[in-house]
Design a protein around this motif. Structure first.
Motif, PDB file in Angstrom:
ATOM      1  N   ILE A  78      -1.071   9.408   2.176  1.00 37.94           N
ATOM      2  CA  ILE A  78      -1.815   9.824   3.376  1.00 37.94           C
ATOM      3  C   ILE A  78      -2.766   8.713   3.809  1.00 37.94           C
ATOM      4  O   ILE A  78      -2.895   8.398   5.002  1.00 37.94           O
ATOM      5  CB  ILE A  78      -2.591  11.128   3.101  1.00 37.94           C
ATOM      6  CG1 ILE A  78      -1.624  12.293   2.890  1.00 37.94           C
ATOM      7  CG2 ILE A  78      -3.543  11.452   4.259  1.00 37.94           C
ATOM      8  CD1 ILE A  78      -2.281  13.560   2.370  1.00 37.94           C
ATOM      9  N   THR A  79      -3.437   8.117   2.834  1.00 34.57           N
ATOM     10  CA  THR A  79      -4.361   7.017   3.123  1.00 34.57           C
ATOM     11  C   THR A  79      -3.631   5.826   3.721  1.00 34.57           C
ATOM     12  O   THR A  79      -4.098   5.209   4.684  1.00 34.57           O
ATOM     13  CB  THR A  79      -5.089   6.587   1.833  1.00 34.57           C
ATOM     14  OG1 THR A  79      -5.745   7.724   1.257  1.00 34.57           O
ATOM     15  CG2 THR A  79      -6.121   5.505   2.118  1.00 34.57           C
ATOM     16  N   ASN A 115      -3.812  -9.150   8.342  1.00 35.81           N
ATOM     17  CA  ASN A 115      -2.899  -8.078   8.748  1.00 35.81           C
ATOM     18  C   ASN A 115      -1.975  -7.666   7.612  1.00 35.81           C
ATOM     19  O   ASN A 115      -1.720  -6.470   7.414  1.00 35.81           O
ATOM     20  CB  ASN A 115      -2.081  -8.533   9.961  1.00 35.81           C
ATOM     21  CG  ASN A 115      -2.865  -8.478  11.247  1.00 35.81           C
ATOM     22  OD1 ASN A 115      -3.044  -7.428  11.837  1.00 35.81           O
ATOM     23  ND2 ASN A 115      -3.359  -9.626  11.673  1.00 35.81           N
ATOM     24  N   LEU A 116      -1.480  -8.635   6.866  1.00 35.73           N
ATOM     25  CA  LEU A 116      -0.595  -8.324   5.742  1.00 35.73           C
ATOM     26  C   LEU A 116      -1.324  -7.548   4.658  1.00 35.73           C
ATOM     27  O   LEU A 116      -0.744  -6.662   4.022  1.00 35.73           O
ATOM     28  CB  LEU A 116      -0.007  -9.619   5.170  1.00 35.73           C
ATOM     29  CG  LEU A 116       1.086 -10.281   6.003  1.00 35.73           C
ATOM     30  CD1 LEU A 116       1.459 -11.629   5.416  1.00 35.73           C
ATOM     31  CD2 LEU A 116       2.316  -9.380   6.106  1.00 35.73           C
ATOM     32  N   TYR A 117      -2.591  -7.869   4.438  1.00 40.61           N
ATOM     33  CA  TYR A 117      -3.354  -7.180   3.394  1.00 40.61           C
ATOM     34  C   TYR A 117      -3.514  -5.695   3.706  1.00 40.61           C
ATOM     35  O   TYR A 117      -3.585  -4.859   2.794  1.00 40.61           O
ATOM     36  CB  TYR A 117      -4.691  -7.906   3.198  1.00 40.61           C
ATOM     37  CG  TYR A 117      -5.951  -7.096   3.340  1.00 40.61           C
ATOM     38  CD1 TYR A 117      -6.380  -6.255   2.320  1.00 40.61           C
ATOM     39  CD2 TYR A 117      -6.750  -7.203   4.480  1.00 40.61           C
ATOM     40  CE1 TYR A 117      -7.549  -5.528   2.440  1.00 40.61           C
ATOM     41  CE2 TYR A 117      -7.922  -6.489   4.596  1.00 40.61           C
ATOM     42  CZ  TYR A 117      -8.319  -5.641   3.578  1.00 40.61           C
ATOM     43  OH  TYR A 117      -9.474  -4.923   3.707  1.00 40.61           O
ATOM     44  N   LEU A 118      -3.509  -5.343   5.002  1.00 46.64           N
ATOM     45  CA  LEU A 118      -3.590  -3.927   5.387  1.00 46.64           C
ATOM     46  C   LEU A 118      -2.221  -3.263   5.466  1.00 46.64           C
ATOM     47  O   LEU A 118      -2.104  -2.048   5.279  1.00 46.64           O
ATOM     48  CB  LEU A 118      -4.297  -3.795   6.742  1.00 46.64           C
ATOM     49  CG  LEU A 118      -5.778  -4.140   6.803  1.00 46.64           C
ATOM     50  CD1 LEU A 118      -6.298  -3.980   8.227  1.00 46.64           C
ATOM     51  CD2 LEU A 118      -6.593  -3.263   5.858  1.00 46.64           C
ATOM     52  N   LEU A 119      -1.187  -4.036   5.753  1.00 45.67           N
ATOM     53  CA  LEU A 119       0.138  -3.460   5.998  1.00 45.67           C
ATOM     54  C   LEU A 119       1.075  -3.543   4.799  1.00 45.67           C
ATOM     55  O   LEU A 119       1.982  -2.705   4.658  1.00 45.67           O
ATOM     56  CB  LEU A 119       0.777  -4.170   7.202  1.00 45.67           C
ATOM     57  CG  LEU A 119       2.018  -3.539   7.843  1.00 45.67           C
ATOM     58  CD1 LEU A 119       1.783  -2.069   8.173  1.00 45.67           C
ATOM     59  CD2 LEU A 119       2.391  -4.312   9.106  1.00 45.67           C
ATOM     60  N   LEU A 120       0.870  -4.520   3.932  1.00 42.06           N
ATOM     61  CA  LEU A 120       1.774  -4.701   2.800  1.00 42.06           C
ATOM     62  C   LEU A 120       1.744  -3.523   1.812  1.00 42.06           C
ATOM     63  O   LEU A 120       2.818  -3.020   1.433  1.00 42.06           O
ATOM     64  CB  LEU A 120       1.447  -6.012   2.083  1.00 42.06           C
ATOM     65  CG  LEU A 120       2.547  -6.615   1.207  1.00 42.06           C
ATOM     66  CD1 LEU A 120       3.786  -6.928   2.035  1.00 42.06           C
ATOM     67  CD2 LEU A 120       2.035  -7.879   0.522  1.00 42.06           C
ATOM     68  N   PRO A 121       0.571  -3.048   1.355  1.00 43.93           N
ATOM     69  CA  PRO A 121       0.561  -1.910   0.417  1.00 43.93           C
ATOM     70  C   PRO A 121       1.234  -0.651   0.962  1.00 43.93           C
ATOM     71  O   PRO A 121       2.046  -0.046   0.250  1.00 43.93           O
ATOM     72  CB  PRO A 121      -0.931  -1.693   0.140  1.00 43.93           C
ATOM     73  CG  PRO A 121      -1.558  -3.021   0.389  1.00 43.93           C
ATOM     74  CD  PRO A 121      -0.793  -3.602   1.539  1.00 43.93           C
ATOM     75  N   PRO A 122       0.944  -0.223   2.214  1.00 44.07           N
ATOM     76  CA  PRO A 122       1.642   0.965   2.714  1.00 44.07           C
ATOM     77  C   PRO A 122       3.154   0.794   2.790  1.00 44.07           C
ATOM     78  O   PRO A 122       3.894   1.773   2.649  1.00 44.07           O
ATOM     79  CB  PRO A 122       1.056   1.146   4.127  1.00 44.07           C
ATOM     80  CG  PRO A 122      -0.259   0.463   4.087  1.00 44.07           C
ATOM     81  CD  PRO A 122      -0.074  -0.698   3.169  1.00 44.07           C
ATOM     82  N   TYR A 140       5.818  -1.467   9.610  1.00 41.37           N
ATOM     83  CA  TYR A 140       5.103  -0.231   9.984  1.00 41.37           C
ATOM     84  C   TYR A 140       6.042   0.968   9.946  1.00 41.37           C
ATOM     85  O   TYR A 140       5.678   2.044   9.450  1.00 41.37           O
ATOM     86  CB  TYR A 140       4.492  -0.396  11.371  1.00 41.37           C
ATOM     87  CG  TYR A 140       3.771   0.833  11.872  1.00 41.37           C
ATOM     88  CD1 TYR A 140       2.661   1.337  11.195  1.00 41.37           C
ATOM     89  CD2 TYR A 140       4.199   1.489  13.021  1.00 41.37           C
ATOM     90  CE1 TYR A 140       2.003   2.469  11.658  1.00 41.37           C
ATOM     91  CE2 TYR A 140       3.546   2.614  13.487  1.00 41.37           C
ATOM     92  CZ  TYR A 140       2.448   3.101  12.803  1.00 41.37           C
ATOM     93  OH  TYR A 140       1.792   4.218  13.261  1.00 41.37           O
ATOM     94  N   ILE A 141       7.257   0.798  10.457  1.00 42.02           N
ATOM     95  CA  ILE A 141       8.241   1.896  10.441  1.00 42.02           C
ATOM     96  C   ILE A 141       8.558   2.295   9.003  1.00 42.02           C
ATOM     97  O   ILE A 141       8.598   3.488   8.658  1.00 42.02           O
ATOM     98  CB  ILE A 141       9.521   1.483  11.191  1.00 42.02           C
ATOM     99  CG1 ILE A 141       9.232   1.330  12.682  1.00 42.02           C
ATOM    100  CG2 ILE A 141      10.627   2.512  10.969  1.00 42.02           C
ATOM    101  CD1 ILE A 141      10.367   0.715  13.471  1.00 42.02           C
ATOM    102  N   CYS A 152      -2.608   2.088   8.184  1.00 44.39           N
ATOM    103  CA  CYS A 152      -1.826   1.189   9.040  1.00 44.39           C
ATOM    104  C   CYS A 152      -1.745   1.701  10.475  1.00 44.39           C
ATOM    105  O   CYS A 152      -1.667   0.913  11.418  1.00 44.39           O
ATOM    106  CB  CYS A 152      -0.438   0.937   8.452  1.00 44.39           C
ATOM    107  SG  CYS A 152       0.576   2.387   8.175  1.00 44.39           S
ATOM    108  N   THR A 153      -1.814   3.038  10.664  1.00 45.17           N
ATOM    109  CA  THR A 153      -1.791   3.601  12.013  1.00 45.17           C
ATOM    110  C   THR A 153      -3.087   3.313  12.762  1.00 45.17           C
ATOM    111  O   THR A 153      -3.110   3.316  14.001  1.00 45.17           O
ATOM    112  CB  THR A 153      -1.525   5.114  11.957  1.00 45.17           C
ATOM    113  OG1 THR A 153      -0.275   5.345  11.289  1.00 45.17           O
ATOM    114  CG2 THR A 153      -1.462   5.728  13.346  1.00 45.17           C
ATOM    115  N   SER A 154      -4.163   3.041  12.034  1.00 43.80           N
ATOM    116  CA  SER A 154      -5.446   2.763  12.686  1.00 43.80           C
ATOM    117  C   SER A 154      -5.478   1.412  13.395  1.00 43.80           C
ATOM    118  O   SER A 154      -6.362   1.166  14.207  1.00 43.80           O
ATOM    119  CB  SER A 154      -6.583   2.829  11.652  1.00 43.80           C
ATOM    120  OG  SER A 154      -6.463   1.780  10.706  1.00 43.80           O
TER     121      SER A 154
END
Length: 329
Positions: free
Chosen positions: A79-80, A290-297, A46-47, A85-87
């Motif tokens: 931005i997306t 969780n990885l599917y939402l966090l990995l791309p960002p 996330y960081i 990930c912040t959501s």
């Protein structure tokens, strides 16, 4: 049922509407003892995601050489990614670190809407970036006249509006359901189907609309991306110079990596959620979700920073400029 029912750890639920005042997010079922350790890589990712994407946004906004449609779309993607990930990550970390598992019913609906809306928007932005590469390679002389700033703004807003309009019905489909199976969600965030499965009502409409939304967004975007790259490959293959072919393909490398990073885990999560629950352990499915939402960002800024020459040069120029300003002070 009686007027109200109580369950250990639950608040009262109004029987007239059977709508809980709040849900309980369990985290990762079966791995509760390891939540703190699991949180560390997620926090680190996330960081990286926030710092990397905010850095890209800052760089694109301050470097005039990057004021082009390709980088505007990249800024929109960043931005997306940051918003997406912040959501869910801060709430997930609160679950892992402090056992703050309660989430208000309306807050759950809001989180669900933003997660699904932003994943839909990310898919749309990747589709726009594919169209951008198609125009740049197939119509290089007309690139600046076709993709003007006005066109970029219009297609960006249209993509955002599409995602919002298709995801708004999810909140109403969830809100209409009666919840008599408790309010414990075996997940780290409010996912549409995870919430719907707590209902004792008919969720067939939810399932059907979820598939329709997936086809209208994912199916449509993947079709456009496939068509764009089919035309790109045809145009590049027809080039006589090997250097020209290499240069044309190299401009697409970052985008192809972003597509793979985004769509592979997304489709895996989509199909396992609907067809693989009996064969895949639930905790594995939650980790993948969780990885599917966090990995791309997390990976997109790294991929574009490594693979895109203009961004690397922009970082160097920005660093040298800041260094010279500090020396003058």
């Amino acid at each position: 049922m009686n007027g109200n029912f109580k369950t250990s750890g639950f608040r009262e639920v109004n029987s007239s509407s059977l709508t809980p005042r709040y849900f309980i997010l369990s985290g990762i079922p079966g791995l509760e003892a390891s939540h703190v350790w699991i949180s560390l890589p997620f926090c680190f990712m996330y960081i990286i995601a926030v710092v990397g994407n905010c850095g890209l946004i800052y760089l694109i906004s301050h470097e005039e050489a990057l004021h082009r449609p390709m980088y505007y779309f990249l800024a929109l993607l960043s931005i997306t990614d940051v918003s997406g990930c912040t959501s869910f990550v801060p709430k997930m970390l609160c679950i892992f670190w402090f056992s703050l598992k309660e989430i208000d019913f309306n807050a759950c609906l809001a989180q669900m809407f933003f997660i699904h809306m932003l994943t839909g928007l990310e898919s749309g932005v990747l589709m726009l970036m594919a169209l951008d590469r198609y125009v740049a390679i197939c119509y290089p002389l007309r690139y600046s006249t076709i993709l003007t700033n006005t066109v970029v703004i219009k297609v960006g807003l249209a993509t955002l509006l599409r995602s919002m309009l298709l995801m708004i019905p999810f909140t109403f489909l969830i809100k209409r359901l009666p919840y008599c199976r408790g309010n414990l969600i075996h997940h780290t965030y409010c996912d549409h189907m995870s919430v719907a499965k707590l209902s004792c009502g008919n969720i067939k409409i939810n399932v059907i609309y979820g598939l329709i939304a997936a086809v209208l967004i994912g199916g449509f975007d993947m079709s456009c991306i496939s068509m764009s790259y089919t035309m790109i490959i045809r145009a590049v293959v027809s080039l006589s110079s090997a250097d020209a072919r290499h240069k044309a393909f190299s401009t697409c490398t970052s985008h192809v990596c972003a597509i793979v990073i985004t769509y592979v885990p997304a489709f895996f999560n989509f199909f396992t959620h609907r067809f693989g629950e009996c064969t895949i352990p639930h905790h594995v499915h939650i980790l993948i979700a969780n990885l599917y939402l966090l990995l791309p960002p997390t990976l997109n800024p790294i991929v574009y920073g490594v693979k895109t020459k203009q961004i690397r040069e922009g970082v160097i120029q920005l660093f040298l400029r800041e260094k010279s300003i500090s020396r003058m002070k």
